[in-house]
Scaffold this active site. Structure first.
Site, PDB file in Angstrom:
ATOM      1  N   ARG A 178      -1.556  -1.879  -6.611  1.00  0.00           N
ATOM      2  CA  ARG A 178      -1.255  -0.661  -5.836  1.00  0.00           C
ATOM      3  C   ARG A 178      -2.346   0.375  -6.079  1.00  0.00           C
ATOM      4  O   ARG A 178      -2.883   0.952  -5.149  1.00  0.00           O
ATOM      5  CB  ARG A 178       0.106  -0.090  -6.246  1.00  0.00           C
ATOM      6  N   ASP A 207      -0.784  -8.362  -5.072  1.00  0.00           N
ATOM      7  CA  ASP A 207       0.445  -7.877  -4.435  1.00  0.00           C
ATOM      8  C   ASP A 207       0.159  -7.664  -2.955  1.00  0.00           C
ATOM      9  O   ASP A 207      -0.937  -7.964  -2.480  1.00  0.00           O
ATOM     10  CB  ASP A 207       0.941  -6.577  -5.105  1.00  0.00           C
ATOM     11  N   HIS A 282       5.288 -10.646  -2.012  1.00  0.00           N
ATOM     12  CA  HIS A 282       4.259  -9.701  -2.486  1.00  0.00           C
ATOM     13  C   HIS A 282       2.878 -10.326  -2.283  1.00  0.00           C
ATOM     14  O   HIS A 282       2.016 -10.248  -3.159  1.00  0.00           O
ATOM     15  CB  HIS A 282       4.497  -9.328  -3.955  1.00  0.00           C
ATOM     16  N   ASP A 349       9.590 -12.287  -7.387  1.00  0.00           N
ATOM     17  CA  ASP A 349      10.544 -11.222  -7.062  1.00  0.00           C
ATOM     18  C   ASP A 349      10.560 -10.900  -5.567  1.00  0.00           C
ATOM     19  O   ASP A 349       9.588 -11.134  -4.856  1.00  0.00           O
ATOM     20  CB  ASP A 349      10.218  -9.945  -7.860  1.00  0.00           C
ATOM     21  N   GLU A 350      11.693 -10.357  -5.155  1.00  0.00           N
ATOM     22  CA  GLU A 350      11.856  -9.704  -3.848  1.00  0.00           C
ATOM     23  C   GLU A 350      11.337 -10.518  -2.666  1.00  0.00           C
ATOM     24  O   GLU A 350      10.672  -9.972  -1.786  1.00  0.00           O
ATOM     25  CB  GLU A 350      11.176  -8.334  -3.883  1.00  0.00           C
ATOM     26  N   TRP A 416      14.287  -7.345 -14.954  1.00  0.00           N
ATOM     27  CA  TRP A 416      13.893  -6.004 -14.479  1.00  0.00           C
ATOM     28  C   TRP A 416      14.983  -5.288 -13.700  1.00  0.00           C
ATOM     29  O   TRP A 416      15.076  -4.071 -13.760  1.00  0.00           O
ATOM     30  CB  TRP A 416      12.624  -6.093 -13.627  1.00  0.00           C
ATOM     31  N   TYR A 442      10.689   1.320 -16.483  1.00  0.00           N
ATOM     32  CA  TYR A 442       9.711   1.460 -15.406  1.00  0.00           C
ATOM     33  C   TYR A 442       9.096   2.860 -15.505  1.00  0.00           C
ATOM     34  O   TYR A 442       9.758   3.862 -15.237  1.00  0.00           O
ATOM     35  CB  TYR A 442      10.386   1.239 -14.039  1.00  0.00           C
ATOM     36  N   TRP A 492       3.967   0.641 -12.893  1.00  0.00           N
ATOM     37  CA  TRP A 492       3.739   0.442 -11.461  1.00  0.00           C
ATOM     38  C   TRP A 492       2.995   1.649 -10.927  1.00  0.00           C
ATOM     39  O   TRP A 492       3.301   2.784 -11.294  1.00  0.00           O
ATOM     40  CB  TRP A 492       5.079   0.266 -10.731  1.00  0.00           C
ATOM     41  N   THR A 493       2.054   1.401 -10.033  1.00  0.00           N
ATOM     42  CA  THR A 493       1.113   2.487  -9.707  1.00  0.00           C
ATOM     43  C   THR A 493       1.181   2.943  -8.238  1.00  0.00           C
ATOM     44  O   THR A 493       0.204   3.493  -7.730  1.00  0.00           O
ATOM     45  CB  THR A 493      -0.318   2.040 -10.046  1.00  0.00           C
ATOM     46  N   GLU A 494       2.315   2.738  -7.598  1.00  0.00           N
ATOM     47  CA  GLU A 494       2.430   3.143  -6.188  1.00  0.00           C
ATOM     48  C   GLU A 494       2.067   4.611  -5.968  1.00  0.00           C
ATOM     49  O   GLU A 494       1.571   4.984  -4.905  1.00  0.00           O
ATOM     50  CB  GLU A 494       3.864   2.919  -5.694  1.00  0.00           C
TER      51      GLU A 494
HETATM   52  C1  ACM Z   1       9.753  -5.625  -9.334  1.00  0.00           C
HETATM   53  O1  ACM Z   1       9.871  -4.446  -9.660  1.00  0.00           O
HETATM   54  N1  ACM Z   1       9.837  -5.964  -8.060  1.00  0.00           N
HETATM   55  C2  ACM Z   1       9.501  -6.668 -10.286  1.00  0.00           C
END
Ligand code: ACM
Ligand code: ZN
Length: 779
Positions: A178, A207, A282, A349-350, A416, A442, A492-494
């Protein structure tokens, strides 16, 4: 002055803990993470140009050189190292009886002795010495200002420390997809990890928003996948997807040479770099470069996403196409050569299965492999890649969504979601696991009262929240607990746009993570940690890191109490005073001391700040509490998080999770009823609402206002409806929605009908729009 205060605190604490007389300690003993035992001695050991290290072998010399290099740079002298000697001021002695990573450090004014069984034990002892030295050891003052460095007393206090970690896995994820961290900044983070005795860098390299590692066989992964469109001024969730042909100006990746340098730098500091190659989701950055690896049913443009992705977040690798597995194996072949780590992270994930559900290749695979559903297809996908990696002698880690299907053999699960419950489920099936619960670990969440913080995602994970985290729960079986490998924080660097933003979110919370990972629960002590952390922060500052001071800010809680408002002013640091004014003046060290909640009966502006030794420590909280006839009146609602916020006199900010906005569990219909205590002439009711488009916070479709004299029979007196265009307007803004009433009323009920699901064109298509209100103003 500050040193003295810390020193006094630490001495008191040590005396309390150890009961040992320490009559002439001359410098503070501040170590993060807190060791197993600290027994203070008398006096100091001084480093000088004459200091010699006696080491048994070259391997020990390698560890020592990392410390002596700091002296060369910061102090202008280099202690000597004698290899194969037993005579020196500082002696390293192998003690095979000690556990891996553990050490014993004895410092007397004349001599330092370090016992350890392995190189990492010696390294950690030397890191402890580094922290005990003046913070200037981190600087480069020898060349810049020799006179200053000559004035520094390079002393460490006499002490005996025995130490060993609680967990073997002490990790930090750094998301370079990110926000692409320049190599130099990443190396500095790694060095700080080493100071904190952290030992796993989970390197989130790929990602939707960027592919950051050069893969020679697939050059487009970086030529295309490491570049994306810029959306200046837009926060991550608000950034719209790229259109074909738009210039891609945001860019960055690490060459293989740079990856080797990062891995080697971390390796010298006993940090294992665990690469993560995300799959099956991702993966927009990879698929932007190689779109044929997506399901053939995908009929939209695939680009590297600048933000959340909206409807494109469901573009994932095709599970029915064998070329996908060939590609991933080729990528992993290069990754395995670059990273000697025991562990490889395969993401997982996701993964939204919208395309898999209709893709002929994916469906054929499910039939052929007799897979019951698309979740099991993901299990197949992850298992197939995992077997390849395991066949090369490595272990695999995956996110806890792997528990949605049969978990492939020997997968280590990284928990997570929420508090990591899914990982515990995996453990009950016999899988090893690591905890990084988003609710606590996080670091993308706010670290202090949100009014003072730069914009980031939502919710709070304060320094104290991280520090207080205890991964092992009372209801776990012994077997489950035995499978826990350790803990990790995730950076996480969004919301990061510069390297300083990453530093700010990381520090000082990373030191709290270290304490969770290293220190036994019975040794944890919040106050002692803060004192030690202050010392550690001086090292950070000397390294040029601007760490967050959010821990000094005041969180207000204003609660209606029988027609009055109770105002609490809390700071997570117990070693500061909260001082406040109510006459509009700025608070000073002489202002009233806050000792108990303040009770208000009318409009007031409270200004408050924290102080220590006469110095203001945090930012000034300016809290206008504005009274109206609804303020502090009884209010009821079903399913509201905290309905009292609507009548507490304090307006919510532009941050919808700042603890002043009222929200509901279910958003189809929400309502609340206000009791004005006696019939009042009500001309108008105004309701504050917030829109945060990127986070799907929106006005309802319709609001009705009803009145009643008896709280039984309600009559509609006003209402408003909003069009889809009005509701789903882009941006982040507050609106006051007025309702003309012109009636006498005691009870007022507001009913709001939710806007339903966000439309297909929204950045969060299909997600339920959530309602946030604050405040209710009656005139
Ligand atoms: C995650 O935060 N989707 C691992
Ligand atoms: Zn497919």
């Amino acid at each position: 002055m500050r040193y003295r205060t810390i020193y006094a605190l630490v001495c008191l604490l040590l005396l309390a803990v150890t009961g040992i007389q320490a009559d002439n300690l001359t410098s503070p003993i501040s170590l993060v993470p807190c060791p197993v035992s600290i027994v203070p001695g008398t006096g100091n050991f001084r480093f000088s140009a004459k200091t010699t290290f006696a080491v048994e072998n070259e391997a020990q010399a390698v560890e020592v050189r990392q410390l002596t290099a700091l002296f060369t740079r910061a102090a202008g002298f280099t202690p000597r190292i004698k290899v194969g000697s037993k005579k020196g001021d500082i002696c390293l002695v192998t003690d095979a009886g000690l556990k891996n990573e553990s050490y014993k450090l004895e410092i007397t004014p004349k001599r330092i002795t370090i016992h350890a069984a392995d190189a990492v034990g010696f390294f950690y002892a030397l890191q402890s010495i580094r922290q005990l030295l003046p913070a200037a050891i981190e600087g480069a003052s020898a060349s810049a200002s020799p006179s200053t460095s000559a004035d520094i007393d390079w002393a460490v206090p006499a002490v005996t420390i025995t130490d060993q970690p609680r967990f073997g896995y002490r990790g930090l994820l750094v998301d370079v997809a990110r926000f692409f961290s320049p190599k130099e900044n990443l190396l500095r983070i790694i060095d700080c990890m080493a100071m904190l005795k952290l030992n796993k860098l989970h390197f989130h390299l790929t990602d939707d928003n960027g592919w950051r590692i050069e893969i020679k066989k697939y050059p487009e992964l970086t030529e295309i996948g490491s570049r994306r469109v810029d959306r200046p001024g837009k926060s991550f969730p608000d950034r719209r997807n790229p259109r074909q042909g738009e210039p891609t100006v945001e860019k960055g990746y690490y060459t293989q040479e740079e990856i080797r340098e990062i891995v080697a730098y971390a390796g010298e500091r006993h940090i294992e770099v665990i690469p993560e190659i995300e799959m099956p989701a991702h993966s927009n950055a990879a698929l932007a470069a190689y779109p044929l690896l997506a399901c053939p049913v995908v009929n939209k443009y695939i680009g590297v996403l600048p933000g959340l992705g909206g409807e494109n977040a469901d573009v994932i690798y095709c599970a029915g196409n064998d070329s996908v597995f060939t590609f991933l194996q080729d990528v992993l072949d290069e990754v395995l050569k670059l990273f000697p780590s025991k562990y490889i992270h395969l993401g997982g994930d996701e993964a939204r299965k919208t395309h898999w559900e209709v893709c002929p290749l994916c469906q054929a695979r499910m039939k052929e492999e007799k897979l019951a559903n698309e979740e099991e297809l993901q299990g197949y996908f992850m298992g197939r890649v995992a077997r390849y990696v395991q066949g090369k002698g490595r272990e695999v880690i995956g996110w806890d969504e792997l528990t949605n299907a049969t978990i492939p053999k020997d997968f280590i699960i990284l928990g997570w979601q929420k508090y990591g419950e899914a990982a515990v489920k995996a453990a009950e099936l016999g899988h090893r696991f690591i905890m990084t619960p988003a609710r606590i670990m996080y670091l993308i969440r706010y670290q202090g009262p949100q009014w003072f913080e730069p914009l980031t995602y939502f919710g709070n994970n304060t320094l104290k929240d991280v520090y207080d985290y205890e991964p092992i729960q009372k209801d776990w079986s012994q077997h489950t607990a035995s499978l826990l490998m350790g803990v990790q924080a995730c950076m996480w660097t969004e919301f990061c746009n510069a390297p300083e933003d990453v530093d700010y979110l990381l520090f000082p919370r990373l030191s709290a993570l270290a304490e969770v990972a290293w220190t036994r629960p019975e040794r944890k002590d919040w106050k002692a940690y803060l004192a030690a952390m202050d010392g550690f922060n001086e090292h950070l500052a000397a390294k040029g890191i601007v760490y967050a001071r959010s821990m000094y800010n005041i969180q207000q809680t204003v609660t209606p109490r029988d027609g009055r408002l109770e105002v609490k002013l809390d700071c997570i640091r117990p070693d500061v005073e909260v001082r406040y004014t109510m006459d509009g003046s700025q608070p000073t060290a002489q202002s009233a001391l806050y000792v108990r909640p303040l009770m208000l009966t009318g409009t007031k502006t409270i200004k408050a700040a924290t102080f220590s030794a006469g110095k203001q420590m945090g930012q000034t909280l300016e809290l206008p509490v504005v009274w109206n006839p609804a303020t502090a009146r009884a209010i009821k609602s079903i399913g509201a998080d905290n309905i009292g916020l609507l009548v507490n006199g304090v307006r919510g900010s532009l941050k919808y999770t700042d603890s002043e906005w009222c929200s509901w569990m279910k958003n189809d219909t929400v309502s609340f009823t206000l009791d004005l205590k006696k019939p009042e002439a009500v001309a108008r009711l105004t309701l504050g609402s917030i829109t945060n488009y990127g986070m799907a916070a929106h006005k309802p479709a319709r609001i009705e206002v009803l009145v009643s004299a008896d709280n039984k029979d309600f009559r509609k007196v006003s209402g408003k409806s909003f069009t889809k265009e009005e509701i789903f307007r882009e941006g982040t803004f507050r609106e006051d929605i007025p309702f003309e009433i012109g009636e006498k009323a005691r009870y007022i009920r507001v009913v709001a009908y939710g806007a339903g699901l966000c439309p297909f064109t929204h950045v969060r298509p299909g997600q339920e729009a959530r309602i946030y209100f604050d405040e209710v103003i009656v005139e």
